[in-house]
Structure formats: C-alpha cells, structure tokens
Design a protein around this motif. Structure first.
Motif, PDB file in Angstrom:
ATOM      1  N   THR B 216       0.797  -1.221   0.000  1.00  0.00           N
ATOM      2  CA  THR B 216       0.000   0.000   0.000  1.00  0.00           C
ATOM      3  C   THR B 216       0.831   1.274   0.000  1.00  0.00           C
ATOM      4  O   THR B 216       0.696   2.130  -0.869  1.00  0.00           O
ATOM      5  CB  THR B 216      -0.895   0.033   1.251  1.00  0.00           C
ATOM      6  OG1 THR B 216      -1.584  -1.198   1.339  1.00  0.00           O
ATOM      7  CG2 THR B 216      -1.874   1.170   1.171  1.00  0.00           C
ATOM      8  N   MET B 217       1.685   1.382   1.004  1.00  0.00           N
ATOM      9  CA  MET B 217       2.319   2.659   1.271  1.00  0.00           C
ATOM     10  C   MET B 217       3.133   3.174   0.086  1.00  0.00           C
ATOM     11  O   MET B 217       2.975   4.314  -0.358  1.00  0.00           O
ATOM     12  CB  MET B 217       3.215   2.501   2.512  1.00  0.00           C
ATOM     13  CG  MET B 217       3.651   3.799   3.115  1.00  0.00           C
ATOM     14  SD  MET B 217       2.377   5.058   3.084  1.00  0.00           S
ATOM     15  CE  MET B 217       1.673   4.915   4.685  1.00  0.00           C
ATOM     16  N   THR B 218       3.997   2.282  -0.444  1.00  0.00           N
ATOM     17  CA  THR B 218       4.860   2.711  -1.534  1.00  0.00           C
ATOM     18  C   THR B 218       4.059   3.195  -2.733  1.00  0.00           C
ATOM     19  O   THR B 218       4.316   4.273  -3.277  1.00  0.00           O
ATOM     20  CB  THR B 218       5.757   1.542  -1.976  1.00  0.00           C
ATOM     21  OG1 THR B 218       6.214   0.887  -0.821  1.00  0.00           O
ATOM     22  CG2 THR B 218       6.905   2.034  -2.800  1.00  0.00           C
ATOM     23  N   VAL B 219       3.057   2.393  -3.123  1.00  0.00           N
ATOM     24  CA  VAL B 219       2.319   2.772  -4.330  1.00  0.00           C
ATOM     25  C   VAL B 219       1.532   4.057  -4.098  1.00  0.00           C
ATOM     26  O   VAL B 219       1.393   4.886  -4.993  1.00  0.00           O
ATOM     27  CB  VAL B 219       1.361   1.655  -4.805  1.00  0.00           C
ATOM     28  CG1 VAL B 219       2.143   0.527  -5.405  1.00  0.00           C
ATOM     29  CG2 VAL B 219       0.475   1.171  -3.712  1.00  0.00           C
ATOM     30  N   MET B 220       1.053   4.232  -2.877  1.00  0.00           N
ATOM     31  CA  MET B 220       0.304   5.453  -2.621  1.00  0.00           C
ATOM     32  C   MET B 220       1.222   6.665  -2.786  1.00  0.00           C
ATOM     33  O   MET B 220       0.813   7.715  -3.264  1.00  0.00           O
ATOM     34  CB  MET B 220      -0.272   5.413  -1.205  1.00  0.00           C
ATOM     35  CG  MET B 220      -1.276   6.502  -0.962  1.00  0.00           C
ATOM     36  SD  MET B 220      -2.357   6.054   0.366  1.00  0.00           S
ATOM     37  CE  MET B 220      -1.432   6.537   1.768  1.00  0.00           C
ATOM     38  N   MET B 221       2.481   6.494  -2.406  1.00  0.00           N
ATOM     39  CA  MET B 221       3.395   7.617  -2.464  1.00  0.00           C
ATOM     40  C   MET B 221       3.871   7.924  -3.878  1.00  0.00           C
ATOM     41  O   MET B 221       4.131   9.087  -4.201  1.00  0.00           O
ATOM     42  CB  MET B 221       4.605   7.359  -1.560  1.00  0.00           C
ATOM     43  CG  MET B 221       4.255   7.414  -0.078  1.00  0.00           C
ATOM     44  SD  MET B 221       5.551   6.755   0.960  1.00  0.00           S
ATOM     45  CE  MET B 221       6.646   8.148   1.100  1.00  0.00           C
ATOM     46  N   VAL B 222       4.000   6.917  -4.727  1.00  0.00           N
ATOM     47  CA  VAL B 222       4.688   7.178  -5.998  1.00  0.00           C
ATOM     48  C   VAL B 222       3.855   7.004  -7.266  1.00  0.00           C
ATOM     49  O   VAL B 222       4.361   7.275  -8.351  1.00  0.00           O
ATOM     50  CB  VAL B 222       5.953   6.312  -6.149  1.00  0.00           C
ATOM     51  CG1 VAL B 222       6.907   6.563  -5.008  1.00  0.00           C
ATOM     52  CG2 VAL B 222       5.593   4.847  -6.252  1.00  0.00           C
ATOM     53  N   THR B 223       2.599   6.544  -7.170  1.00  0.00           N
ATOM     54  CA  THR B 223       1.917   6.299  -8.446  1.00  0.00           C
ATOM     55  C   THR B 223       1.028   7.458  -8.878  1.00  0.00           C
ATOM     56  O   THR B 223       0.379   7.392  -9.901  1.00  0.00           O
ATOM     57  CB  THR B 223       1.039   5.026  -8.387  1.00  0.00           C
ATOM     58  OG1 THR B 223       0.165   5.151  -7.277  1.00  0.00           O
ATOM     59  CG2 THR B 223       1.875   3.788  -8.263  1.00  0.00           C
ATOM     60  N   GLY B 224       0.985   8.522  -8.123  1.00  0.00           N
ATOM     61  CA  GLY B 224       0.238   9.694  -8.564  1.00  0.00           C
ATOM     62  C   GLY B 224      -1.227   9.688  -8.208  1.00  0.00           C
ATOM     63  O   GLY B 224      -1.870  10.724  -8.190  1.00  0.00           O
ATOM     64  N   ASN B 225      -1.783   8.479  -7.928  1.00  0.00           N
ATOM     65  CA  ASN B 225      -3.142   8.363  -7.415  1.00  0.00           C
ATOM     66  C   ASN B 225      -4.236   8.995  -8.281  1.00  0.00           C
ATOM     67  O   ASN B 225      -5.184   9.571  -7.765  1.00  0.00           O
ATOM     68  CB  ASN B 225      -3.234   8.953  -6.001  1.00  0.00           C
ATOM     69  CG  ASN B 225      -2.455   8.112  -5.020  1.00  0.00           C
ATOM     70  OD1 ASN B 225      -2.389   6.892  -5.175  1.00  0.00           O
ATOM     71  ND2 ASN B 225      -1.841   8.750  -4.051  1.00  0.00           N
ATOM     72  N   ALA B 226      -4.110   8.908  -9.583  1.00  0.00           N
ATOM     73  CA  ALA B 226      -5.203   9.362 -10.442  1.00  0.00           C
ATOM     74  C   ALA B 226      -6.022   8.153 -10.875  1.00  0.00           C
ATOM     75  O   ALA B 226      -5.501   7.262 -11.528  1.00  0.00           O
ATOM     76  CB  ALA B 226      -4.638  10.067 -11.669  1.00  0.00           C
ATOM     77  N   PRO B 227      -7.294   8.096 -10.486  1.00  0.00           N
ATOM     78  CA  PRO B 227      -8.092   6.928 -10.824  1.00  0.00           C
ATOM     79  C   PRO B 227      -8.520   6.917 -12.285  1.00  0.00           C
ATOM     80  O   PRO B 227      -9.655   7.215 -12.620  1.00  0.00           O
ATOM     81  CB  PRO B 227      -9.300   7.044  -9.885  1.00  0.00           C
ATOM     82  CG  PRO B 227      -9.379   8.483  -9.538  1.00  0.00           C
ATOM     83  CD  PRO B 227      -8.033   9.076  -9.669  1.00  0.00           C
TER      84      PRO B 227
END
Lengths: 251, 298
Positions: B216-227
């Motif tokens: 969770t944590m890593t992807v939340m920080m680096v993937t930009g979070n645009a659905p």
C-alpha cells in the motif's frame, strides 16, 4: 594396453584432509578395474579425478598426472566438458534427472548439440539394450524416469552414460541400493560392456569386488596398498593389510 | 512427579491447540467483517455503476474498474521485474557465487526484505520519480512504472529468499549427474536444477506477486493516485491509482456506514479475492506436483 596411467597423484581437500597419497597405477583397456577398501580410502576421490568432477568440490591441491590416451587430464587447459563425455560416470544412488526416460538418455547428447531425431532414437535403443533395460521400458519411453524401480533407474543411469559413447565408464558403488536380482543384472551387463569399454568400478562389498574384478586395487586411507589381477589379490594377497581386509579381519 | 508432568503436558497441548484454532477463528472473523461491511454495496450501488469507469465518490461515482486496472498494471510491471531478477539472483546465490559471496549476499537480501515500504516510497518520490520524469520526458514522474519499479524491489527479496531455499534443497547428486554427462554449468541450471525446484520457485513467484499486490504505502506515495482506467501498456507511463492506495487514502475521512464506506470495504473484498486466487493457484500447483511425486515414489 593401458588406457589410463595415473602417476604420483596426491589429492588434498581444502579442509586439510588428504584423500590420496602418491598413487600410481595403470588402468587396462577393455577390462574391469576394481578400486576397493574401507570407506574414506580415497576410492571415490580417485574416480572423481578421472572425470574432473572434483573441480566442483573444495580441492586444494592435486599433484601428479593422470594420462588418458597420452594426455594429462589434470592439465588446466583440458576441455572438461569433452572429457566428461569421454569418461562417463554412474553414481551410488541412481540419479535420474527430472525428465522422461527418453529425456534422461538424450540429455547428454542434446547438450552436445545433437538434435536429429533419428540419431537420438538410435542412441536410446542402443544404450538401453547395452544396459539390459530395453525390454522392460521400450513401451513407455515417455514416462517419467522417477517412476522406474531402483534397479531400473540404476541401469537407466548406466544407459545414460553409454548414450554418449564414452570410452571409459566410472561406477561409484552402482549397486549399493539395489536388491540382489537387480545387482546381478547390473553386474552381468558390466561383463558384457567391458568388451567395448574401459570400466572402473568401486564396488559396495568385497564379494562384489571379487566377482567383478579383472584387476583390483586395494586402497587404505588414501594409499594404494596393493594392485594386482583380481584372481590373485582375493586368493593370495601379498600385503598383510590386504589379506586382513579381504578375509574380513577388519573393515 | 509423573502427574506433574501430565499436567504440564495437558496445559501445553491445550495452549498449542488454542493457538492453532485461533488462526482459523481470526481469519473467519476478518472475512465475516469484510463481508458485512462490503456486501451492502451491492444493494446500494448498481452493478453497472460499480463496474463503471469513473471513481469520484464525492459526486457518487463509484466505478472501481480504474482502481482494479491500476492495481493490475502496477502488479504486472512489478512481477515482470521481480521474477527474472529474483530467480536470477536466487540462481546466482545458490549455484554460481563462491561461498564467501553467498554468505554476504543471502543476509543482505533478507535485510532488504525487511526495509519498511515507506522508506522505499520516500526514495521513490525523492530520487526515482524525478529521474524517470527527465529520462522519459514525462509530465510527471509519479506513474505506474515508478510504482512497478519500487514494488519489484520490494518483491525481489521475497522471491530470492524462497526460490533460493528451493534451489538449495535440490540434491547435489542431480547436479553431479548432469555434470558427469558433460553438461555445462548453465545447462545444468536450466535443464536440471530449476525444473527440479520448480514447485518451490513457483511458490516464490506467487508469494512475490502476492506481496506486490497487497503493498500500500509505496504505491500510494509514488503512483500519482489518479483513478484513470488503464487500457494499454502505455498506461504504465501515466499516473494510476491502486485499490490498496484508495482504501488507505479515503478510509480516514469517510462517513461511517455511508455508501462510500461500504464501497471501500467492497474494494477490500475484491482485493481479498484476488490474493485468494493467487494463493489457491499457487498451492494447487505445488500440491499437484507433490502428489505426482508421492504417486511416483510409492
């Protein structure tokens, strides 16, 4: 004629254990030479020198020469892969590869680059016949090899070495895990095979040594104690230690 | 004395039994809770809306497809990195490296596995993302690819450690058998050692993938979070949002018991089912090859 000439071979493992001390012997072509003696005597180490399988173990020093057809195989320039094709080996526990029966037999040829189906099929049939296994498996060559019985697996391993058309065959206690009937079959096929090959056998018992040997070498703690024709060494040994071992006083 | 021993024996077996059963109880409870909170979504949101392309919960758009696709693409990318690198490293450690290198590498890799994922995410934001942005000339460095690279790095130690154990347990005699036939070291690895260890290697891959998909944590920080729905591999180079990141980011500020709240739990259910599928597939494959081995040995 001598196929192999071992000259003053001394072998030491990196943990300091000396495994062979100044061993010299000639090994005859088209005969079964037996290396026998109690465990830890250096028999297997010597076998593993003959196809350089010791390269993979922690050998510290190997001094001396092993001449095969006049070439020193301990020379670092030796082509080890070619050597291992010329000098086949069968292990104590049957090591079938996780492949089909056919796959086990053709593996060595395939890694050599042979891909012609007819050649491979010929090799499969020839080697299985030589190892006296053909009749038992000819209808199920594509089954997993691990499904064979122990005796069949060991003869498959013999056949696998033969498929490469080696000149020398090394057998390291090939019948130690087998029942008497399978043992007899393996021994019988060895007697057939010696017509075409040079065979070096580490037997799993003195009795087997006596049955199989044309020539026999007695090893004790890294030393070659006595080396003579099989007939004489088991009936009239010269050395006291050989006599004690052969007659069952120790070991 | 004897009755005293019997007492101890009784207590210890009881304690072990309770510990064992409690694992089942906990998993069942978690699953029950997940279902209780997630299933109402099906009543509240129409299936067509649920599997729609827009995730914008404030305006009552609850399409979870973009999130699923985001998770899948990031995980796929991570698997593509972690599997070759992980198996390669495992092969190197167990088959090729000299002993001293093995003794350094193995603990090192395991240490890497213990690295907190937030630390990796931090490195991702500060180091990896700007570099990627410049290198690939992207509008932002926070993309699915960044997530994949980091997740790959997270999954590699898992894959290495499990695969190395599997390779290590292949009997030495197999290798010697192949060498004695004149196979080179590489041929031995490729045709004998790896196939002999395949169930363990497969488990390693599945565990690695499982690790990546649940992270969770890593992807939340680096993937930009645009659905945004990912429709092609080009989506690797744009921001995405994963299921895990969505839950983590939104759970804190959602009204308890609302439709949004239930939908987040529904996403959790989907995630649960996906990792269940991965795990069941893995153990089915391992079980099948074990059964074959048993049949053969008997």
């Amino acid at each position: 004629m001598n196929k192999i000439e071992i000259e003053n071979l001394t072998l030491q493992y990196s943990d300091g254990n000396e495994s062979l001390r100044n061993v010299s012997m000639g090994i005859r072509e088209n005969a079964i030479t037996v290396l026998f003696g109690p465990a830890g005597g250096g028999k297997s180490s010597l076998l593993r020198c003959l196809n350089r399988l010791n390269d993979m173990a922690d050998v510290q020093t190997a001094v001396g020469r092993i001449m095969l057809d006049g070439e020193n195989i301990l020379d670092p320039k030796t082509d080890v892969i070619a050597l291992r094709r010329k000098v086949g080996m069968v292990f104590a526990r049957p090591v079938v590869l996780p492949l089909s029966i056919r796959g086990n037999l053709t593996y060595g040829l395939e890694v050599m680059g042979e891909s012609r189906r007819s050649k491979l099929d010929d090799a499969v049939e020839r080697s299985l016949k030589q190892a006296a296994l053909w009749d038992e498996v000819k209808d199920r060559l594509d089954d997993q090899a691990i499904a064979l019985s122990g005796g069949q697996q060991q003869r498959l391993c013999v056949a696998r070495s033969l498929a490469l058309e080696p000149e020398v065959i090394l057998l390291d206690e090939p019948t130690s895990g087998l029942d008497p009937i399978s043992t007899a079959k393996v021994e019988a096929s060895l007697q057939e095979l010696k017509k075409d090959y040079t065979i070096i056998l580490v037997p799993h018992s003195v009795q087997q040594a006596a049955r199989a040997a044309d020539f026999a070498a007695f090893f004790l703690q890294g030393e070659l104690v006595e080396y003579a024709e099989g007939k004489s060494i088991f009936t009239t040994p010269v050395n006291k230690r050989t006599e004690d071992y052969v007659t069952g006083r120790f070991g | 004395m004897e009755s005293n021993l019997g007492w101890k024996e009784y207590l210890i077996t009881r304690a072990i039994r309770v510990a064992g059963y409690s694992a089942i109880v906990f998993v069942t409870l978690i699953f029950y809770f997940l279902l209780r909170e997630g299933l109402p979504t099906l009543a509240e949101v129409k299936l067509t809306e649920l599997f729609a392309l827009r995730w914008y919960p404030i305006e009552k758009y609850f399409g979870i497809l973009p999130l699923i696709s985001g998770s899948l693409i990031v995980t796929l990318g991570a698997a593509l990195i972690a599997i070759p690198f992980g198996i390669g490293t495992a092969v190197f450690i167990s088959e090729i490296a000299p002993r001293w290198a093995r003794e350094i590498l193995k603990p090192l890799v395991e240490l890497l596995g213990g690295l907190p994922s937030v630390v990796l995410g931090f490195l991702g934001i500060l180091v990896l993302a700007p570099k990627l942005r410049l290198l690939l000339n992207l509008p932002t460095g926070l993309t699915a690819l960044t997530g994949s690279l980091l997740l790959g790095a997270i999954a590699v130690p898992t894959v290495v450690s499990v695969a190395e154990d599997a390779l290590d347990s292949v009997p030495r005699s197999y290798r010697e058998g192949a060498w004695a036939l004149g196979a080179t070291r590489w041929q031995t690895i490729w045709r004998v050692t790896l196939p002999a260890a395949r169930s363990g290697v497969l488990t390693a891959v599945m565990l690695g993938v499982g690790r990546a998909i649940g992270e969770t944590m890593t992807v939340m920080m680096v993937t930009g979070n645009a659905p945004v729905l990912v429709t092609s591999l080009g989506g690797l180079f744009s921001p995405v949002r994963t299921m895990t990141a969505t839950i983590a980011a939104e759970m804190g500020e959602v009204a308890n018991g609302s439709v949004h709240y239930h939908t987040l739990f529904f996403i959790g259910m989907v995630l649960f089912i996906i990792s269940l599928i991965v795990n069941v597939t893995a153990s089915a494959v391992v079980f099948r090859s074990q059964k074959r081995a048993e049949r053969v040995l008997s």
